[in-house]
Scaffold this motif. Structure first.
Motif, PDB file in Angstrom:
ATOM      1  N   THR A  84       0.841  -1.194   0.000  1.00  0.00           N
ATOM      2  CA  THR A  84       0.000   0.000   0.000  1.00  0.00           C
ATOM      3  C   THR A  84       0.874   1.240   0.000  1.00  0.00           C
ATOM      4  N   ARG A 135      -3.150   0.670  -3.977  1.00  0.00           N
ATOM      5  CA  ARG A 135      -2.647  -0.668  -3.681  1.00  0.00           C
ATOM      6  C   ARG A 135      -2.230  -1.400  -4.960  1.00  0.00           C
ATOM      7  N   ALA A 184      -5.032  -0.622   5.834  1.00  0.00           N
ATOM      8  CA  ALA A 184      -4.694  -1.356   4.608  1.00  0.00           C
ATOM      9  C   ALA A 184      -5.439  -2.663   4.468  1.00  0.00           C
TER      10      ALA A 184
END
Length: 186
Positions: free
Chosen positions: A3, A20, A185
């Motif tokens: 990420t 991402r 994330a």
């Protein structure tokens, strides 16, 4: 999943731009002079010795040495049961620079490199398979989290290894730490 979160260095509380997608992460970092690649990893025992890891990746290490003039390679590994994990974490949490590129290939686990590039901070949550090369002189810091779990191959031009020049700036304390970004994330 790797990420990239991009923060405004002057307003770190503002919502960051997040991606991402590995190709986009590579493109955005390359535009700022930072090498980021995804490399295949090989299966190794959980307790693999550093010599075994270096031997397993000897071709990749040789290629990086030839490309960039690195003299030495080693392996750094940390697990949550390490009694010095807090001390190790604090060592890397303040903004600093190096007189050489800082290269890490994540064989397992994860950690976040924060790169202070102009008016932005690029927080790169690296994971297994990620290679990152932070150019010499780049202001940055690294957060391995409160329960570190990673193994990285490091390459150096200076045989002494990791040598930091701390900037004295407190920007690292104003941005979200590993725990906050890791949660975001998932």
């Amino acid at each position: 999943m790797t990420t990239l979160s991009i923060f405004d260095a002057h307003n770190p509380e503002a919502t960051p731009t997040v991606t991402r997608e590995a190709g986009e992460i590579s493109r955005l970092l390359q535009a700022r002079g930072v090498r980021f690649e995804r490399w295949p990893t090989r299966e190794l025992p959980a307790d693999a010795a550093p010599e075994q890891i270096l031997e397993t990746y000897s071709a990749e290490i040789a290629k990086l040495k030839a490309e960039s003039g690195f003299q030495t390679a080693d392996v750094v590994s940390l697990n949550p049961d390490n009694p010095q994990k807090e001390t190790f974490r604090k060592k890397f949490l303040d903004e600093h620079t190096h007189s050489e590129d800082e290269v890490r290939f994540f064989v397992r686990g994860q950690g976040i490199f924060y790169l202070h590039l102009g008016d932005q901070v690029f927080a790169v949550q690296c994971r297994k398979n990620d290679l990152i090369s932070v150019p010499q002189g780049t202001r940055h810091w690294f957060d391995m989290g409160p329960e570190p779990e990673f193994t990285c191959i490091r390459l150096f031009t200076n045989p002494e290894g990791w040598v930091a020049d701390f900037t004295g700036e407190e920007i690292a304390a104003r941005l979200p730490r590993f725990e906050e970004l890791e949660g975001a994330a998932v």
